[in-house]
Design a protein around this motif. Structure first.
Motif, mmCIF file in Angstrom:
data_model
loop_
_atom_site.group_PDB
_atom_site.id
_atom_site.type_symbol
_atom_site.label_atom_id
_atom_site.label_comp_id
_atom_site.label_asym_id
_atom_site.label_seq_id
_atom_site.Cartn_x
_atom_site.Cartn_y
_atom_site.Cartn_z
ATOM 1 N N SER A 161 0.834 -1.210 0.000
ATOM 2 C CA SER A 161 0.000 0.000 0.000
ATOM 3 C C SER A 161 0.865 1.254 0.000
ATOM 4 O O SER A 161 0.582 2.216 -0.720
ATOM 5 C CB SER A 161 -0.911 0.031 1.222
ATOM 6 N N ASP A 220 -5.631 -0.978 -4.980
ATOM 7 C CA ASP A 220 -5.070 -1.529 -3.739
ATOM 8 C C ASP A 220 -6.058 -2.474 -3.063
ATOM 9 O O ASP A 220 -6.974 -2.038 -2.367
ATOM 10 C CB ASP A 220 -4.692 -0.386 -2.779
ATOM 11 N N GLU A 221 -5.870 -3.756 -3.278
ATOM 12 C CA GLU A 221 -6.724 -4.789 -2.664
ATOM 13 C C GLU A 221 -8.204 -4.435 -2.768
ATOM 14 O O GLU A 221 -8.918 -4.403 -1.763
ATOM 15 C CB GLU A 221 -6.352 -4.975 -1.194
#
Ligand SMILES: Nc1ncnc2c1ncn2[C@@H]1O[C@H](COP(=O)(O)OP(=O)(O)O)[C@@H](O)[C@H]1O
Ligand SMILES: [Mg+2]
Lengths: 226, 251
Positions: B47, B167-168
């Motif tokens: 991240s 991001d995820e």
């Protein structure tokens, strides 16, 4: 109870209530403006001014309105600044309410996740745009109950205005008691008139709170689960 | 620097005050149209890596070039740079006080001062493409997680970014909604969108990636084609990481 006396007194009380309401409204507007400015200074971490805001907030929250009014009305003339009773009342109420409103804004801003601001920034928005379009609307909605409580608090605080020779509700009641000794009637009218001022505000606040919260977030209260 | 390279990162370093390095000497580049998947254990700095590229975190050292331009030099406003780099977050981060249409139109109108009518049309088309035509006037709270994430992807796309950072984006979703979101990403990849994707969906990673980078403890320790990475990872750390996703191997 002297009903006749009460009926005759109503016009004077009504006049005083209008004065109280007018000054309260101005003071509430002033409080909101000061609170908002403090919020801006804090959010954008404006050097020096931000610290000044913190000092102001401490000062305002930790002194009684009566003392602030005495300072404005009796203190300032000693250094050559003479303000009318009405100006003193509005300035004093704004000075007091500004810090409460600033704290209301602060709690609202703190309730908005930092990631909301980052989402705005990642779209290329400037810090100002993020503040006005993303953070502030959410913060204000969260703070509505606190704003409402502050407004009611400030209306109640107007009851010390008579200390700077304003013919407000308390002043009128005291006058009647002094002149006629009809304490019961005078006090009953005082209570009724304050209720007339405050109850509608309470009701409107409750309504707006439900409306805005529902319209914006559909927040169901975690506690009541309604 | 090669012309085709859209993103180039040299010796990127990041540490938070008083903490050991979060990113160490990251060297990485991406070509236009490439899809790169970042894999690695939780806390390895994935991240932070994406956030540095989007200027959400100040870096401690190194350089980042977007289309050959140094974006850390401060010569170009961060707003201009971020407009070219879209980002989609794990928790959607839609604006709860705005409808879906307002969410996706806010930045194009406000930041890029685009024509309202054309923006409405464009938003309608993109929302339709991700199956959200009916939801234009809904608020985020009225949408499922998968719908919210698809709306968030549209919001990022509306800025016409050159690179998209994900991001995820399915980590907060119920399993049955993961597919509908990943499907959208697969379609974007097919249309040639340049993307840097952090994910824990291994099947998806294998399907979407042109290249996989594996990070551990803030460093890129492996960089491979997906078919090679998943069948024979070079490092022990990557092997162990991939084994975590094979439950049968544990039994
Ligand atoms: N604001 C912060 N302050 C200090 N340390 C942080 C902060 N944010 C992240 N970290 C640390 O940086 C490391 C990498 O975090 P992150 O990039 O979120 O990893 P990942 O996304 O791979 O799970 C972690 O060890 C985390 O504890
Ligand atoms: Mg992460």
């Amino acid at each position: 109870m002297d009903i006749e006396f009460i009926r005759e007194s109503i016009p004077l009380y009504a006049e005083a209530a209008v004065l109280t309401l007018r000054l309260a409204l101005l003071g509430i507007l002033g409080s909101g403006a000061i609170g908002f400015i403090c919020c801006l200074l804090r959010t954008f971490r404006v050097p020096v001014l931000k610290q000044a805001a913190e000092v102001y907030i401490e000062l305002s929250r930790n002194t009684p309105l009566l003392v602030q009014l005495f300072f404005l009305y009796f203190g300032l003339p000693r250094i050559g600044v003479v303000l009318s009773s009405e100006v003193c009342a509005v300035v004093g109420l704004s000075f007091l309410g500004g810090s409460y409103m600033a704290e209301a804004f602060r709690s609202g801003m703190e309730a908005v996740p930092v990631s909301q601001g980052e989402a705005g920034l990642s779209l290329g928005m400037s810090r100002h745009q993020v503040f006005f379009y993303i953070l502030l609307p959410q913060a204000a909605a969260t703070s509505i109950p606190v704003f409402g409580a502050n407004i009611i608090f400030l209306i109640k605080e107007t009851s010390v205005f008579s200390a700077v020779a304003l013919a407000d509700l308390v002043f009128v009641a005291k006058d009647f008691i002094g002149m006629t000794y009809r304490t019961d009637e005078a006090l009953l009218l005082l209570v009724i008139f304050y209720l007339i001022l405050i109850l509608p505000v309470s009701a409107v606040c409750a309504l707006i709170e439900r409306r805005v919260r529902y319209a914006q977030f559909g927040n169901r209260s975690i506690v009541s689960g309604e | 620097m090669k012309e085709k390279q859209i993103l180039q990162i040299e010796h990127l370093e990041k540490s938070y005050d008083g903490h050991p390095s979060v990113l160490r000497d990251i060297n990485f580049s991406m070509e236009k149209g490439e899809v790169v998947v970042v894999l690695g254990p939780s806390g390895c700095g994935k991240s932070t890596f994406l956030r540095c590229i989007n200027l959400l975190e100040p870096v401690s050292g190194g350089r980042i070039y977007l289309n050959g331009q140094d974006i850390l030099s401060g010569q170009k406003e961060s707003s201009r740079i971020r407009q070219e780099i879209g980002m989609v977050f794990q928790n959607y981060e839609l604006f709860p006080h705005m409808t879906i249409l307002e969410n996706v139109m806010l930045a194009p109108l406000l930041v890029q001062k685009r024509d309202r009518k054309q923006t409405v049309e464009e938003a309608g088309e993109l929302l339709a493409r991700v199956g959200l035509s009916e939801k234009q006037t809904s608020y985020p709270r009225q949408l499922s997680g998968g719908q919210k994430q698809r709306a968030a992807i549209v919001r990022a796309l509306m800025m016409r970014p050159k690179v998209l950072l994900l991001d995820e984006i399915t980590a907060a979703l119920d399993p049955e909604m993961v597919r509908e979101v990943l499907q959208v990403v697969l379609e974007l990849a097919r249309d040639g969108m340049t993307m840097l994707i952090v994910t824990h969906e291994m099947e998806f990673a294998r399907a979407v990636a042109d290249r996989v980078i594996f990070m551990d403890k803030g460093a890129i320790v492996e960089e491979q084609k997906p078919e090679d990475f998943f069948s024979c990872p070079k490092t022990d750390r990557a092997k162990r990481f991939l084994n975590m996703f094979h439950y049968e191997a544990l039994g």
